[in-house]
Every structure is written in C-alpha cells, then in structure tokens.
Design a protein around this motif. Structure first.
Motif, PDB file in Angstrom:
ATOM      1  N   THR A  62       4.370  -7.702   3.617  1.00 48.41           N
ATOM      2  CA  THR A  62       4.212  -8.157   2.252  1.00 48.41           C
ATOM      3  C   THR A  62       2.888  -7.626   1.713  1.00 48.41           C
ATOM      4  O   THR A  62       2.042  -7.161   2.470  1.00 48.41           O
ATOM      5  CB  THR A  62       4.219  -9.695   2.160  1.00 48.41           C
ATOM      6  N   SER A  63       2.723  -7.685   0.395  1.00 51.40           N
ATOM      7  CA  SER A  63       1.500  -7.209  -0.225  1.00 51.40           C
ATOM      8  C   SER A  63       1.002  -8.247  -1.208  1.00 51.40           C
ATOM      9  O   SER A  63       1.791  -8.989  -1.804  1.00 51.40           O
ATOM     10  CB  SER A  63       1.749  -5.877  -0.950  1.00 51.40           C
ATOM     11  N   SER A  64      -0.318  -8.299  -1.381  1.00 51.14           N
ATOM     12  CA  SER A  64      -0.907  -9.268  -2.311  1.00 51.14           C
ATOM     13  C   SER A  64      -0.778  -8.813  -3.765  1.00 51.14           C
ATOM     14  O   SER A  64      -1.054  -9.585  -4.675  1.00 51.14           O
ATOM     15  CB  SER A  64      -2.381  -9.499  -1.970  1.00 51.14           C
ATOM     16  N   ARG A  65      -0.370  -7.560  -3.986  1.00 52.57           N
ATOM     17  CA  ARG A  65      -0.185  -7.068  -5.346  1.00 52.57           C
ATOM     18  C   ARG A  65       1.121  -6.284  -5.405  1.00 52.57           C
ATOM     19  O   ARG A  65       1.554  -5.684  -4.420  1.00 52.57           O
ATOM     20  CB  ARG A  65      -1.350  -6.178  -5.780  1.00 52.57           C
TER      21      ARG A  65
END
Length: 224
Positions: A62-65
């Motif tokens: 997953t990615s924070s952005r």
C-alpha cells in the motif's frame, strides 16, 4: 532551466509534429520515437518538458499517497507527465484516471503519456487534457498498482526518458528528445519542415510527384 527557454522549446515543438521530430532524430543519429502510444481521444496532442513517474504492481503493498499526485505537484504549467507502468505486457488497471486529470488541469499540466493503461476517457475528453496511452481499461489502480518513483529515469518502449527531457505526442505516436539535444533537434526539424513546404508548393504548381519526391526527397534526411 530558465522558464522562458522551456516555454520557447514547448512552443516550437507544438509547431511541429511527432513525425518530423522523429525524422530530425534520424538525421542526427539519435533515438526517441515510440510507436503504439496513441491519443485516448481524437485530436489530442501535446508537447513540453517531461516529468517522470513509474508505477508497479502492488503485490499487497500500500502507499500513503495515490499514484500520480506527486508528479502533478512536481510539474510546472505546460509540463507533460510521462508514466512508465510495469505491466508485463498486459495492463490490468489504469495508471491515470479522471480525478488525476482534474487535478492536472487545475495545475496547468500540458498533457500525460502512459506506457500502460488509462481510464475515465470520457471525463478526460471533456476536460480536454491531452493523454496518450497504450490502451484504455475501466479498472482502478487501487489495490493493483502503486507509485514506485517520481523524477527518476523511466523506460518507455526501450527509450530512456529523464525528468526534464522533452516530448511531443500526437495521432502518429510519441517522440522524446533528450534535454541536451533539444536545440539541434528543433533546428533540424524546422529545416525539414521548410523543405517539405517547398515540396508541397511544387506539387501545387503542377510538378509530378515523381519529380518532387525523387532523389532529393530520399536524401532530405541527410545532415546539412
């Protein structure tokens, strides 16, 4: 680079097309033309300085952005975002879509090129954002692709593209020009256009195609 120079290069590219810029690269012994990336809406064309990004399969990550947001924020008005999507030959989700297109238009981004898939084509057409891609799909990138890098060199159909290079994209395809070569490529392309205009005028004046498109035409890509 001075923004006045960047704008001048973009304006000169927009006066050309991907084919003649590719011809100029051939004349100079350079590479940069790419086949297979086509506008996602009829009449879409763009040119400008490149901002690079790369997306890869999420594989549980997953990615924070959201992918693409950093590239939009990095871009100056008129810049073209170029996306390398690591898709193994068959893109399974879009690495560009409607909300990103909305944000790009607000920022003044000049266009987007995706070596992969794009979605929300109807929305992008309504926004008039020039986008070229390998294909279109309805599938979201969420859970499927994540952003791997922004501003690093990318590979587009075997062509290495660096942040700050230049690109032109239209109905014929996409042609990249290294920033270090932009002056001589533009000068060469403009010289070729001038030659083609003279040949067009000869045709209009009644010369036979075999006369106009003879030996001089075959040799017009020779340097000089």
């Amino acid at each position: 680079m001075d923004e006045i120079a960047v704008n001048s290069y973009r304006d000169r590219l927009l006066d050309l097309d991907a084919c003649v810029v590719s011809d100029a690269l051939d004349t100079l012994g350079l590479t940069g033309g790419v086949a297979g990336l086509r506008p996602v809406w009829e009449g879409s064309r763009t040119a400008g300085r490149v901002v690079t990004m790369r997306t890869v399969p999420a594989d549980g990550r997953t990615s924070s952005r959201h992918l693409g947001t950093a590239a939009i924020e990095r871009a100056d008005a008129g810049d073209v975002i170029v996306v390398q999507q690591e898709h193994g030959g068959t893109p399974t989700a879009g690495s560009w879509g409607g909300l990103l297109a909305q944000a790009a238009v607000i920022k003044g981004v000049g266009g987007v090129i995706v070596d992969g898939a794009c979605r929300d084509v109807d929305e992008i057409r309504e926004l008039r954002l020039p986008v070229s891609a390998l294909t279109t799909v309805p599938f979201t990138a969420r859970g499927r692709f994540v952003e791997d890098s922004v501003g690093d060199p990318v590979q587009i159909h075997g062509v290495t593209v660096t942040d700050g290079d230049y690109v032109i994209a239209d109905g014929s395809g996409v042609t990249f020009v290294a920033a270090s070569d932009i002056d001589r490529v533009l000068t060469t392309a403009e010289r070729l256009v001038a030659k083609e205009r003279l040949m067009t005028e000869d045709l209009r004046q009644g010369l036979l195609p075999s006369q106009v498109m003879g030996r001089n035409y075959e040799e017009m890509l020779n340097a000089g």
